[in-house]
Design an enzyme around this catalytic site. Structure first.
Site, PDB file in Angstrom:
ATOM      1  N   ASP A   1     -19.004   9.662  80.642  1.00 38.68           N
ATOM      2  CA  ASP A   1     -19.773   8.882  79.657  1.00 38.68           C
ATOM      3  C   ASP A   1     -21.245   8.973  80.031  1.00 38.68           C
ATOM      4  O   ASP A   1     -21.599   9.320  81.168  1.00 38.68           O
ATOM      5  CB  ASP A   1     -19.334   7.405  79.665  1.00 38.68           C
ATOM      6  CG  ASP A   1     -20.098   6.581  78.620  1.00 38.68           C
ATOM      7  OD1 ASP A   1     -20.155   6.990  77.446  1.00 38.68           O
ATOM      8  OD2 ASP A   1     -20.655   5.524  78.984  1.00 38.68           O
ATOM      9  N   SER A   2     -22.115   8.642  79.073  1.00 34.77           N
ATOM     10  CA  SER A   2     -23.543   8.602  79.365  1.00 34.77           C
ATOM     11  C   SER A   2     -23.858   7.552  80.440  1.00 34.77           C
ATOM     12  O   SER A   2     -24.881   7.649  81.099  1.00 34.77           O
ATOM     13  CB  SER A   2     -24.318   8.264  78.090  1.00 34.77           C
ATOM     14  OG  SER A   2     -23.884   7.010  77.602  1.00 34.77           O
TER      15      SER A   2
ATOM     16  N   CYS B   1     -17.123   8.980  75.402  1.00 32.28           N
ATOM     17  CA  CYS B   1     -18.416   8.620  74.824  1.00 32.28           C
ATOM     18  C   CYS B   1     -18.436   9.173  73.400  1.00 32.28           C
ATOM     19  O   CYS B   1     -18.207  10.370  73.205  1.00 32.28           O
ATOM     20  CB  CYS B   1     -19.526   9.257  75.664  1.00 32.28           C
ATOM     21  SG  CYS B   1     -21.175   9.098  74.975  1.00 32.28           S
TER      22      CYS B   1
ATOM     23  N   GLU C   1     -26.305  -2.621  78.710  1.00 32.26           N
ATOM     24  CA  GLU C   1     -26.713  -1.967  79.972  1.00 32.26           C
ATOM     25  C   GLU C   1     -27.593  -2.902  80.799  1.00 32.26           C
ATOM     26  O   GLU C   1     -27.637  -2.810  82.023  1.00 32.26           O
ATOM     27  CB  GLU C   1     -27.467  -0.659  79.682  1.00 32.26           C
ATOM     28  CG  GLU C   1     -26.596   0.460  79.122  1.00 32.26           C
ATOM     29  CD  GLU C   1     -26.028   1.391  80.199  1.00 32.26           C
ATOM     30  OE1 GLU C   1     -26.734   1.685  81.175  1.00 32.26           O
ATOM     31  OE2 GLU C   1     -24.870   1.825  80.049  1.00 32.26           O
TER      32      GLU C   1
ATOM     33  N   CYS D   1     -18.271   2.913  69.820  1.00 35.73           N
ATOM     34  CA  CYS D   1     -19.108   3.180  70.993  1.00 35.73           C
ATOM     35  C   CYS D   1     -18.386   2.502  72.150  1.00 35.73           C
ATOM     36  O   CYS D   1     -17.964   1.346  72.023  1.00 35.73           O
ATOM     37  CB  CYS D   1     -20.502   2.588  70.811  1.00 35.73           C
ATOM     38  SG  CYS D   1     -21.478   2.628  72.339  1.00 35.73           S
TER      39      CYS D   1
ATOM     40  N   HIS E   1     -19.305   1.288  74.820  1.00 39.21           N
ATOM     41  CA  HIS E   1     -19.947   0.106  75.405  1.00 39.21           C
ATOM     42  C   HIS E   1     -19.572  -1.186  74.659  1.00 39.21           C
ATOM     43  O   HIS E   1     -19.607  -2.269  75.244  1.00 39.21           O
ATOM     44  CB  HIS E   1     -21.473   0.222  75.322  1.00 39.21           C
ATOM     45  CG  HIS E   1     -22.092   1.080  76.369  1.00 39.21           C
ATOM     46  ND1 HIS E   1     -21.919   2.431  76.416  1.00 39.21           N
ATOM     47  CD2 HIS E   1     -22.914   0.759  77.412  1.00 39.21           C
ATOM     48  CE1 HIS E   1     -22.611   2.922  77.440  1.00 39.21           C
ATOM     49  NE2 HIS E   1     -23.221   1.933  78.058  1.00 39.21           N
TER      50      HIS E   1
END
Ligand code: DGL
Length: 274
Positions: free
Chosen positions: A11-12, A74, A159, A193, A195
């Protein structure tokens, strides 16, 4: 000596840990290597070219670690890099290896959840602009109409550990209002997404009743179970010592401090300079 051939998860940043957590529930026996490209996250607003080059570099590194199979956990990378890697790079890198994404397994089954045939997609700007969800859902369920909403502030909020703050309410409610206004008959909202599951509580509190909110972790995990079942030649190559190794391209200390919110338990990572 038996060599380790772990399943790679990319993932990023941290988001793929929400997918890995579900994969481990279903397939704990395998070895896994996770790579989060935190130093270059978020990917959500970056160009096709940039996301492709970053993702390719990470996939190549995971192959070098012995991974026969890499999951792009991702959506942005799945939307902007997966097809090119599969079509242009795999042959050169290792034609027997495989790279899988998260969009196809989700779009294959999403029709099971809607009664109204109206679905809302919440995603990064990059995923929305790629049109991948609209195109893929149309292939499997032409009767479904898809509305999309880019939520560019959600990944930065998560984040930065602000996803439970009162300040996050504004951005969550703004995008939910927008998507519901695009089609009042939407009965399924997909968190496209990896996240976004961290915002699940806030999202559910802010939505009108009757809308199902789907996250992808379990969907992707079920699809991997099915994939390994259908591909015994790949399944045999995945080593089984139940090891989990974590790498981040940014500070390992920061990663360890933050990752448990996504992963559900503490972990120890290593720094990787790419
Ligand atoms: N977790 C990634 C996804 O599923 C996006 C995060 C980012 O913008 O880097 O799209």
């Amino acid at each position: 000596m038996e060599t380790s051939q772990p399943i790679g998860i990319f993932d990023s940043g941290y988001g793929g840990l929400t997918v890995m957590k579900e994969i481990l529930r279903k397939l704990p026996q395998y070895d896994y290597v996770y790579l989060g490209d935190n130093a270059r996250a978020p990917y959500g607003n970056r160009s096709f070219d940039t996301v492709y080059h970053y993702t390719l570099q990470c996939v190549e590194w995971l192959f070098e670690q012995g991974c026969p199979l890499v999951i792009l956990a991702c959506n942005t990378a799945s939307a902007k890099a997966l097809r090119t890697i599969q079509q242009n790079d795999l042959q050169r890198l290792n034609p027997n290896n495989r790279v899988l994404g998260v969009i196809r397994p989700t779009t294959e089954i999403i029709g099971q959840f809607t009664q109204t045939n109206k679905i809302g997609i919440l995603a990064t700007t990059g995923t929305v602009q790629s049109g991948s969800y609209t195109i893929e859902i149309e292939k499997f369920y032409p009767e479904i109409s898809v509305s999309q909403e880019a939520c560019p502030m959600w990944v930065p909020l998560i984040e930065n550990n602000e996803h439970n703050s009162a300040g996050a309410d504004y951005f969550v409610q703004q995008h939910l209002r927008n998507i519901v206004a695009k089609d009042k008959d939407i009965d399924v909202l997909l968190l496209a997404c990896t996240h976004y599951p961290l915002l699940m509580n806030k999202i559910q509190q802010s939505l009108p009743a009757g809308i199902t909110v789907l996250s992808q972790g379990e969907i992707v995990a079920n699809s991997l179970v099915d994939y390994l079942h259908r591909h015994p030649e790949m399944e045999k190559r995945c080593s089984r010592h139940a090891t989990r190794t974590f790498y981040t391209t940014d500070s390992a200390e920061d990663f360890d401090n933050h990752a448990s919110i996504f992963f559900g338990q503490p972990l120890k990572s290593h720094h990787l300079a790419l």
